[in-house]
Design an enzyme around this catalytic site. Structure first.
Site, short mmCIF file in Angstrom:
data_model
loop_
_atom_site.label_atom_id
_atom_site.label_comp_id
_atom_site.label_asym_id
_atom_site.label_seq_id
_atom_site.Cartn_x
_atom_site.Cartn_y
_atom_site.Cartn_z
CD GLU A 54 -38.14 65.22 -27.50
OE1 GLU A 54 -36.99 65.08 -27.09
OE2 GLU A 54 -38.63 64.52 -28.42
CB SER B 55 -26.59 62.69 -26.27
OG SER B 55 -26.88 62.56 -27.66
CB THR B 56 -27.64 66.88 -29.42
OG1 THR B 56 -27.19 65.72 -30.12
CG2 THR B 56 -27.07 68.12 -30.10
CG LEU C 250 -34.96 57.03 -31.80
CD1 LEU C 250 -33.67 56.63 -32.51
CD2 LEU C 250 -35.97 55.89 -31.88
#
Length: 229
Positions: free
Chosen positions: A107, A30-31, A100
């Protein structure tokens, strides 16, 4: 500011660090989504010339929708800057728990290839010790995952096996693997646990990111604080 406003503030500051000509690693979550949106605005309004390597299929979709050009490691083996979120940040060391969002393998590949790894979080994410609030996501191969889970339990983890979608279906990562969420509790030695997970048969990658962040941007209700190791 609410939590989303905090995330957006940190994401916009991080996006301002991107310079023309850079290869940019785009995080997942989300960020990171706020950051991708802001970079797209800069590409459209400023004519910012960048190329991006996303860390998930979801981030790839967001980047394309935002008009950000996509590249690959075949053309660029080094990333100038990667901007991503985190699920926990240890205050003293800046060690991270990530994953999560189930994108931890890509990543970590992108982060390790980066000259600069900027982590953007809201004020709920810093902790005194990793493992206080969230489990360590561990990506495992589907074959024999039950045996892998047993090995992780023997290491002291309470294993949720395997992660499922809200629909009840087994979650499959972009790489075709499973996620086991492993609650170790507060982790005394992050690097030692990371090494043990690295050496566990069946584990593809894990969500411990020790000594990787070069900057952490923490958005509070009043300001965005910049932390460095």
């Amino acid at each position: 500011m609410n939590v989303d406003d905090c995330k957006r503030a940190a994401a916009h500051l991080a996006a301002s660090l991107v310079k023309p000509g850079m290869v940019v690693g785009l995080g997942t979550g989300s960020t990171a989504a706020f950051m991708i949106e802001r970079l797209g605005e800069r590409v459209a309004k400023e004519g910012l010339k960048i190329q991006a390597i996303p860390t998930s299929e979801e981030s790839t979709k967001l980047a394309r929708a935002a008009g950000i050009p996509i590249t690959t490691f075949a053309d660029h083996s080094v990333v100038d800057i990667t901007i991503d979120g985190a699920d926990e940040v240890e205050r003293k060391t800046l060690h991270l728990i990530k994953g999560l969002g189930a994108a931890l393998l890509r990543e970590k590949i992108v982060a390790q290839a980066s000259r600069r790894f900027v982590v953007i979080v809201d004020v709920t994410k810093p902790v005194d010790q990793l493992g206080q609030r969230v489990p360590v996501p561990v990506e495992v191969v589907p074959f024999g995952y039950e045996a892998t889970a047993a090995r992780l339990e023997a290491m002291g983890a309470k294993v949720i096996r395997p992660r499922r979608h809200l629909t009840g279906e087994l979650l499959t990562t972009d790489n075709g693997n499973r996620i086991l969420d492993c609650a170790f509790g507060p982790i005394d030695d992050v690097q030692a646990l990371a090494a043990r997970l690295d050496g566990t048969v069946g584990v593809v990658e894990h969500g411990l990111f020790p000594n990787m962040a070069t900057d952490v941007l923490v958005a509070t209700e009043r300001e965005v604080e910049q932390w460095a190791p």
